[in-house]
Scaffold this motif. Structure first.
Motif, mmCIF file in Angstrom:
data_model
loop_
_atom_site.group_PDB
_atom_site.id
_atom_site.type_symbol
_atom_site.label_atom_id
_atom_site.label_comp_id
_atom_site.label_asym_id
_atom_site.label_seq_id
_atom_site.Cartn_x
_atom_site.Cartn_y
_atom_site.Cartn_z
ATOM 1 N N GLN A 1 15.623 -4.618 -12.781
ATOM 2 C CA GLN A 1 15.624 -3.374 -13.547
ATOM 3 C C GLN A 1 15.418 -2.218 -12.584
ATOM 4 N N ILE A 2 16.456 -1.397 -12.447
ATOM 5 C CA ILE A 2 16.350 -0.228 -11.578
ATOM 6 C C ILE A 2 15.649 0.882 -12.338
ATOM 7 N N ASN A 3 14.636 1.421 -11.722
ATOM 8 C CA ASN A 3 13.838 2.478 -12.335
ATOM 9 C C ASN A 3 14.419 3.861 -12.077
ATOM 10 N N SER A 4 14.945 4.073 -10.861
ATOM 11 C CA SER A 4 15.422 5.409 -10.529
ATOM 12 C C SER A 4 16.359 5.359 -9.336
ATOM 13 N N PHE A 5 17.233 6.357 -9.258
ATOM 14 C CA PHE A 5 18.049 6.608 -8.072
ATOM 15 C C PHE A 5 17.544 7.900 -7.444
ATOM 16 N N HIS A 6 17.295 7.881 -6.146
ATOM 17 C CA HIS A 6 16.824 9.056 -5.430
ATOM 18 C C HIS A 6 17.925 9.521 -4.484
ATOM 19 N N LEU A 7 18.269 10.802 -4.569
ATOM 20 C CA LEU A 7 19.368 11.377 -3.809
ATOM 21 C C LEU A 7 18.839 12.376 -2.791
ATOM 22 N N ALA A 8 19.740 12.957 -1.994
ATOM 23 C CA ALA A 8 19.346 13.889 -0.936
ATOM 24 C C ALA A 8 18.466 15.009 -1.491
ATOM 25 N N ASP B 1 0.833 -1.199 0.000
ATOM 26 C CA ASP B 1 0.000 0.000 0.000
ATOM 27 C C ASP B 1 0.871 1.255 0.000
ATOM 28 N N ALA B 2 0.521 2.192 -0.870
ATOM 29 C CA ALA B 2 1.270 3.448 -0.972
ATOM 30 C C ALA B 2 0.702 4.453 0.023
ATOM 31 N N GLU B 3 0.950 4.208 1.295
ATOM 32 C CA GLU B 3 0.364 5.014 2.364
ATOM 33 C C GLU B 3 1.201 6.240 2.690
ATOM 34 N N TYR B 4 2.509 6.162 2.412
ATOM 35 C CA TYR B 4 3.409 7.241 2.809
ATOM 36 C C TYR B 4 4.169 7.808 1.608
ATOM 37 N N VAL B 5 4.649 9.025 1.791
ATOM 38 C CA VAL B 5 5.537 9.689 0.831
ATOM 39 C C VAL B 5 6.853 9.954 1.551
ATOM 40 N N TYR B 6 7.943 9.894 0.823
ATOM 41 C CA TYR B 6 9.271 9.951 1.428
ATOM 42 C C TYR B 6 10.103 11.068 0.799
ATOM 43 N N GLN B 7 10.960 11.670 1.633
ATOM 44 C CA GLN B 7 11.956 12.612 1.131
ATOM 45 C C GLN B 7 13.287 12.279 1.779
ATOM 46 N N ILE B 8 14.335 12.211 0.972
ATOM 47 C CA ILE B 8 15.650 11.824 1.478
ATOM 48 C C ILE B 8 16.345 13.029 2.108
ATOM 49 N N ILE B 9 16.782 12.853 3.344
ATOM 50 C CA ILE B 9 17.566 13.877 4.032
ATOM 51 C C ILE B 9 19.042 13.677 3.718
ATOM 52 N N SER B 10 19.504 12.444 3.800
ATOM 53 C CA SER B 10 20.882 12.092 3.438
ATOM 54 C C SER B 10 20.895 10.645 2.978
ATOM 55 N N GLY B 11 21.874 10.320 2.128
ATOM 56 C CA GLY B 11 21.962 8.964 1.607
ATOM 57 C C GLY B 11 21.368 8.850 0.213
ATOM 58 N N ALA B 12 20.951 7.651 -0.160
ATOM 59 C CA ALA B 12 20.418 7.405 -1.504
ATOM 60 C C ALA B 12 19.567 6.143 -1.496
ATOM 61 N N VAL B 13 18.566 6.127 -2.371
ATOM 62 C CA VAL B 13 17.620 5.006 -2.484
ATOM 63 C C VAL B 13 17.503 4.618 -3.951
ATOM 64 N N ARG B 14 17.381 3.322 -4.218
ATOM 65 C CA ARG B 14 17.084 2.850 -5.569
ATOM 66 C C ARG B 14 15.680 2.248 -5.575
ATOM 67 N N THR B 15 14.946 2.477 -6.638
ATOM 68 C CA THR B 15 13.655 1.807 -6.825
ATOM 69 C C THR B 15 13.808 0.858 -7.995
ATOM 70 N N TYR B 16 13.289 -0.357 -7.858
ATOM 71 C CA TYR B 16 13.527 -1.375 -8.880
ATOM 72 C C TYR B 16 12.373 -2.371 -8.929
ATOM 73 N N LYS B 17 12.384 -3.145 -10.008
ATOM 74 C CA LYS B 17 11.422 -4.227 -10.200
ATOM 75 C C LYS B 17 12.198 -5.477 -10.601
ATOM 76 N N LEU B 18 11.853 -6.605 -10.004
ATOM 77 C CA LEU B 18 12.450 -7.881 -10.406
ATOM 78 C C LEU B 18 11.657 -8.453 -11.568
ATOM 79 N N LEU B 19 12.350 -8.765 -12.651
ATOM 80 C CA LEU B 19 11.706 -9.295 -13.841
ATOM 81 C C LEU B 19 11.442 -10.798 -13.672
ATOM 82 N N PRO B 20 10.553 -11.373 -14.473
ATOM 83 C CA PRO B 20 10.224 -12.798 -14.327
ATOM 84 C C PRO B 20 11.425 -13.732 -14.432
#
Length: 221
Positions: A68-75, A44-63
């Motif tokens: 496949q990484i969709n995006s890199f999110h930075l500070a 469930d997409a209940e929350y929204v996030y903002q990076i203060i420090s560090g980095a996050v990757r969003t990805y999907k595992l293929l069959p």
């Protein structure tokens, strides 16, 4: 596993969220260790996030098991605000990452109650769409050298043109973002180094100095 940095409080939200929400929203800060999952695909997409420090990757595992990484999110970046009610990707901390978390409903309510809130919301979703379009064009490039050059220029721009580009992500991450193999990314970076377009600092090769940005831009175009 995540660690709460502070209890929920009514406080101003910095960066993009201040511009979008205008007023104040309830938020909490959490710390995610390296490799920790922030949210999973189809949760469930209940929350929204903002990076203060560090980095996050969003990805999907293929069959077939590939990632496949969709995006890199930075500070300063926002992520997790979906068009629907569930997350389409998994989000994972690349390094130890501090994030500010707020309820999706609270953010949308704050935006829509502000003057021009509908326009702000449209701008936010349009920005996400533009990134998806740019990434699709990037994946469609025929030349691996073009992809890697475009990625380096993108990171250089997003990190405010530092003298030394410090990448939080690994070459495996870069490969999964560009739709290439690890070996192909390594060869492309070595080619650019041999052409005196960049040089590496440190043993991990994640610190890069762009010596010929114009040359990289020529490859990109």
């Amino acid at each position: 596993m995540l660690v709460r940095v502070n209890a929920p409080s009514r406080r101003s939200v910095d960066g993009h969220l201040t511009v979008l929400a205008g007023e104040r929203v309830f938020s909490s800060q959490f710390k995610y260790p390296r490799g920790a999952e922030v949210f999973g695909e189809r949760e469930d997409a209940e929350y929204v996030y903002q990076i203060i420090s560090g980095a996050v990757r969003t990805y999907k595992l293929l069959p077939d098991g590939r990632r496949q990484i969709n995006s890199f999110h930075l500070a300063g970046d926002m992520f997790g605000l979906e068009n629907g009610t569930i997350h389409r990707f998994t989000a994972e901390a690349i390094v130890e990452t501090n994030v500010r978390i707020m309820r999706r409903r609270s953010l949308i309510d704050a935006m829509t109650n502000e003057g021009g809130g509908a326009t702000k919301l449209l701008i936010l979703f349009t920005r996400n769409l533009q990134h998806a379009e740019n990434h699709m064009l990037l994946l469609g490039r025929k030349n691996a050298l073009e992809k890697v050059a475009a990625f380096l220029l993108e990171m250089h721009e997003r990190l405010a043109h530092p003298k030394e580009l410090t990448l939080p992500m690994s070459r495996r991450d870069i490969a999964d973002y560009l739709g290439l193999t690890l070996e192909t990314v390594s060869r492309a970076l070595s080619t650019m180094r041999d052409r005196k377009m960049l040089c590496f600092n440190g043993v991990t090769n994640r610190k890069i100095v762009l010596l010929d940005r114009e040359g990289l831009a020529e490859i990109d175009t």
